[in-house]
Write a protein that holds these residues in place. Structure first.
Motif, PDB file in Angstrom:
ATOM      1  N   ALA A  21       0.856  -1.190   0.000  1.00  0.00           N
ATOM      2  CA  ALA A  21       0.000   0.000   0.000  1.00  0.00           C
ATOM      3  C   ALA A  21       0.890   1.236   0.000  1.00  0.00           C
ATOM      4  O   ALA A  21       1.958   1.237   0.610  1.00  0.00           O
ATOM      5  N   THR A  22       0.436   2.271  -0.694  1.00  0.00           N
ATOM      6  CA  THR A  22       1.084   3.571  -0.575  1.00  0.00           C
ATOM      7  C   THR A  22       0.441   4.277   0.610  1.00  0.00           C
ATOM      8  O   THR A  22      -0.780   4.465   0.638  1.00  0.00           O
ATOM      9  N   LYS A  23       1.256   4.624   1.602  1.00  0.00           N
ATOM     10  CA  LYS A  23       0.735   5.286   2.799  1.00  0.00           C
ATOM     11  C   LYS A  23       1.096   6.767   2.768  1.00  0.00           C
ATOM     12  O   LYS A  23       2.226   7.121   2.399  1.00  0.00           O
ATOM     13  N   SER A  24       0.136   7.599   3.149  1.00  0.00           N
ATOM     14  CA  SER A  24       0.366   9.039   3.197  1.00  0.00           C
ATOM     15  C   SER A  24      -0.080   9.574   4.542  1.00  0.00           C
ATOM     16  O   SER A  24      -1.199   9.319   4.986  1.00  0.00           O
ATOM     17  N   LEU A  25       0.813  10.293   5.207  1.00  0.00           N
ATOM     18  CA  LEU A  25       0.479  11.010   6.437  1.00  0.00           C
ATOM     19  C   LEU A  25       0.559  12.492   6.118  1.00  0.00           C
ATOM     20  O   LEU A  25       1.631  13.010   5.792  1.00  0.00           O
ATOM     21  N   ASP A  26      -0.578  13.167   6.172  1.00  0.00           N
ATOM     22  CA  ASP A  26      -0.649  14.575   5.808  1.00  0.00           C
ATOM     23  C   ASP A  26      -0.840  15.399   7.075  1.00  0.00           C
ATOM     24  O   ASP A  26      -1.798  15.182   7.823  1.00  0.00           O
ATOM     25  N   GLN A  27       0.079  16.343   7.304  1.00  0.00           N
ATOM     26  CA  GLN A  27       0.013  17.167   8.512  1.00  0.00           C
ATOM     27  C   GLN A  27      -0.081  18.640   8.142  1.00  0.00           C
ATOM     28  O   GLN A  27       0.700  19.130   7.316  1.00  0.00           O
ATOM     29  N   THR A  28      -1.024  19.343   8.754  1.00  0.00           N
ATOM     30  CA  THR A  28      -1.168  20.775   8.554  1.00  0.00           C
ATOM     31  C   THR A  28      -0.395  21.525   9.630  1.00  0.00           C
ATOM     32  O   THR A  28       0.101  20.928  10.591  1.00  0.00           O
ATOM     33  N   MET A  29      -0.321  22.832   9.486  1.00  0.00           N
ATOM     34  CA  MET A  29       0.418  23.637  10.461  1.00  0.00           C
ATOM     35  C   MET A  29      -0.205  23.556  11.849  1.00  0.00           C
ATOM     36  O   MET A  29       0.473  23.784  12.852  1.00  0.00           O
ATOM     37  N   SER A  30      -1.489  23.234  11.933  1.00  0.00           N
ATOM     38  CA  SER A  30      -2.145  23.111  13.236  1.00  0.00           C
ATOM     39  C   SER A  30      -1.700  21.857  13.976  1.00  0.00           C
ATOM     40  O   SER A  30      -1.975  21.703  15.163  1.00  0.00           O
ATOM     41  N   GLY A  31      -1.026  20.952  13.263  1.00  0.00           N
ATOM     42  CA  GLY A  31      -0.588  19.699  13.864  1.00  0.00           C
ATOM     43  C   GLY A  31      -1.498  18.529  13.560  1.00  0.00           C
ATOM     44  O   GLY A  31      -1.151  17.375  13.852  1.00  0.00           O
ATOM     45  N   VAL A  35      -4.376  10.228   7.892  1.00  0.00           N
ATOM     46  CA  VAL A  35      -3.754   9.036   7.314  1.00  0.00           C
ATOM     47  C   VAL A  35      -4.565   8.603   6.104  1.00  0.00           C
ATOM     48  O   VAL A  35      -5.790   8.482   6.162  1.00  0.00           O
ATOM     49  N   ARG A  36      -3.884   8.355   5.016  1.00  0.00           N
ATOM     50  CA  ARG A  36      -4.526   7.849   3.808  1.00  0.00           C
ATOM     51  C   ARG A  36      -3.740   6.645   3.308  1.00  0.00           C
ATOM     52  O   ARG A  36      -2.514   6.599   3.436  1.00  0.00           O
ATOM     53  N   ALA A  37      -4.451   5.689   2.743  1.00  0.00           N
ATOM     54  CA  ALA A  37      -3.803   4.507   2.181  1.00  0.00           C
ATOM     55  C   ALA A  37      -4.379   4.231   0.802  1.00  0.00           C
ATOM     56  O   ALA A  37      -5.589   4.377   0.585  1.00  0.00           O
ATOM     57  N   TYR A  38      -3.507   3.849  -0.129  1.00  0.00           N
ATOM     58  CA  TYR A  38      -3.907   3.649  -1.515  1.00  0.00           C
ATOM     59  C   TYR A  38      -3.385   2.299  -2.002  1.00  0.00           C
ATOM     60  O   TYR A  38      -2.269   1.899  -1.662  1.00  0.00           O
ATOM     61  N   ASP A  39      -4.175   1.638  -2.821  1.00  0.00           N
ATOM     62  CA  ASP A  39      -3.684   0.429  -3.466  1.00  0.00           C
ATOM     63  C   ASP A  39      -2.421   0.777  -4.255  1.00  0.00           C
ATOM     64  O   ASP A  39      -2.326   1.863  -4.839  1.00  0.00           O
ATOM     65  N   PRO A  40      -1.439  -0.134  -4.317  1.00  0.00           N
ATOM     66  CA  PRO A  40      -0.138   0.220  -4.877  1.00  0.00           C
ATOM     67  C   PRO A  40      -0.036   0.171  -6.398  1.00  0.00           C
ATOM     68  O   PRO A  40       0.970   0.575  -6.960  1.00  0.00           O
ATOM     69  N   GLN A  41      -1.070  -0.303  -7.074  1.00  0.00           N
ATOM     70  CA  GLN A  41      -0.958  -0.510  -8.512  1.00  0.00           C
ATOM     71  C   GLN A  41      -0.845   0.808  -9.289  1.00  0.00           C
ATOM     72  O   GLN A  41      -1.427   1.828  -8.919  1.00  0.00           O
ATOM     73  N   VAL A  42      -0.085   0.749 -10.375  1.00  0.00           N
ATOM     74  CA  VAL A  42       0.083   1.873 -11.296  1.00  0.00           C
ATOM     75  C   VAL A  42       0.048   1.310 -12.710  1.00  0.00           C
ATOM     76  O   VAL A  42       0.621   0.245 -12.974  1.00  0.00           O
ATOM     77  N   VAL A  43      -0.615   2.015 -13.625  1.00  0.00           N
ATOM     78  CA  VAL A  43      -0.634   1.567 -15.017  1.00  0.00           C
ATOM     79  C   VAL A  43      -0.550   2.785 -15.936  1.00  0.00           C
ATOM     80  O   VAL A  43      -1.123   3.832 -15.670  1.00  0.00           O
ATOM     81  N   ASP A  44       0.218   2.644 -17.023  1.00  0.00           N
ATOM     82  CA  ASP A  44       0.346   3.701 -18.017  1.00  0.00           C
ATOM     83  C   ASP A  44      -0.937   3.810 -18.836  1.00  0.00           C
ATOM     84  O   ASP A  44      -1.561   2.791 -19.150  1.00  0.00           O
TER      85      ASP A  44
END
Length: 377
Positions: A21-31, A35-44
């Motif tokens: 999985a592609t994991k993303s932790l997004d933090q704003t200035m407020s702290g 958390v977001r998670a995405y299936d890892p597949q990629v296709v042209d």
């Protein structure tokens, strides 16, 4: 000499390009952290693909399930949309070929209606892609300047920082261990695709290395020794069998019950016989895998200029096979911990990613104060 000015960072996107999985932790200035998670597949894709009804934006569908990105003359579908187009799981080629589309697809949902933004991107690279970090940083910075998505065009000014996998856990040790600079620490990250090593001696990185001994090697071994059972089919079954939600007897290597779900025979003696064959193949593969993985890690430890003071095992596979690594590793090297004893706040584990978030979470906690306070251009 030109003056430096403060770059007003609106948020940090910390990205872990895992094979599961592609994991993303997004933090704003407020702290606040999302958390977001995405299936890892990629296709042209080609431009004509976007005319397919599959790519028509649907407001009621989560955006991560219909993500595509384009910049320059490149177009990619990612996640579930790529899976529908038979996207590559990226086990057999370098991750760097897919890092930019994965990054763009993970970033734009966090921006929502903000089509122009100034952000910091922190990406965690496997050891095998670490040598490409400067090229990737340049290319990702350029791609973010203008790219298209199902929600429209985004123009993002970004400061891009790459760090090796495992560096978050090591940074956590640096902040919390008063003896850190007097130690030699070997941090091993055991994921689905790779087993990687990050060695720090006296606070200085001395070894960054990767091997093929991720969980996929064990699963492939089982698949090679049974009939008509693919890696994709076996992976969740083996994960549950090796790490069930209840305690097994010390002499029992795995839980048999999950294997009943994938037998071709659906009942009776033939099904039991098939489960016996699957269990035997899994137990034999586990023995071979542990010997190879621990042997590789021991080889890395042996390269240190002096003695190794601490070993850290982290990553999803380390947790899945925790009791097996504990038993075998104690025979080889008694000074070790899992995940540096770091725990994830329960408020962040809404995706049930558990320990797979520990390294990116530690990296974010250690880096965000300096990023928000000190980035200049």
């Amino acid at each position: 000499m030109p003056r430096s000015s403060k770059l007003s960072i609106e948020q940090i996107n910390l990205l872990d390009y895992g094979s599961s999985a592609t994991k993303s932790l997004d933090q704003t200035m407020s702290g606040a952290i999302t958390v977001r998670a995405y299936d890892p597949q990629v296709v042209d894709l080609i431009p004509e693909d976007l005319k397919d009804p599959l790519f028509v934006y649907k407001p009621t569908v989560p955006i991560e399930n219909q993500a595509w990105v384009s910049w320059g003359d490149r177009i990619y579908a990612t996640g579930k949309l790529a899976k529908l187009k038979r996207g590559d799981l990226s086990l057999h080629h370098l991750k760097q070929e897919r890092i930019i589309p994965k990054s763009l697809a993970a970033i734009f949902p966090s921006l929502g209606d903000r089509r122009k933004a100034t952000i910091a991107v922190v990406g965690q690279l496997p050891a095998g892609e670490w040598a490409s970090r400067d090229e990737l940083s340049r290319d990702l910075t350029q791609a973010l300047k203008e790219f298209n998505t199902p929600l429209g065009v985004y123009k993002v000014k970004a400061t891009v920082i790459f760090m090796p996998e495992g560096a978050g856990i090591v940074a956590y040790k640096e902040m919390n261990d008063p003896n850190f600079y007097d130690k030699s620490i070997a941090s091993f990250i055991i994921g689905f695709r790779n087993l990687s090593a990050l060695v720090v001696e006296g606070g200085v990185q001395s070894i960054i290395r990767s091997s093929k001994w991720g969980f996929s090697a064990l699963v492939q071994d089982v698949s090679d020794h049974v009939k008509e059972q693919s890696v994709e089919r076996l992976t969740p079954i083996l994960s549950r069998a090796f790490n069930p939600p209840y305690r097994l007897e010390s002499n029992v290597l795995l839980d048999r019950r999950p294997f009943f779900e994938i037998t071709h025979a659906r009942s009776g003696a033939k099904q039991v016989q098939e489960v016996d064959q699957l269990v035997a193949a899994a137990e034999a593969a586990l023995e071979r895998y542990l010997k190879s993985a621990i042997g590789w890690m021991q080889g890395v430890v042996n390269e240190l200029s002096g003695s190794c003071d601490e070993v850290i095992l982290s990553g999803g596979t380390a947790e899945t096979l925790k009791r097996h690594f504990s038993k075998r590793w104690m025979q080889q090297f008694p000074l070790y911990s899992f995940h540096a004893e770091l725990s994830l706040p329960t408020s962040l584990d809404d995706k049930e990613l558990g320990v797979r978030l520990l390294d990116p979470y530690a990296a974010l906690m250690c880096l965000s104060p300096s990023i928000f306070d000190a980035i200049t251009v």
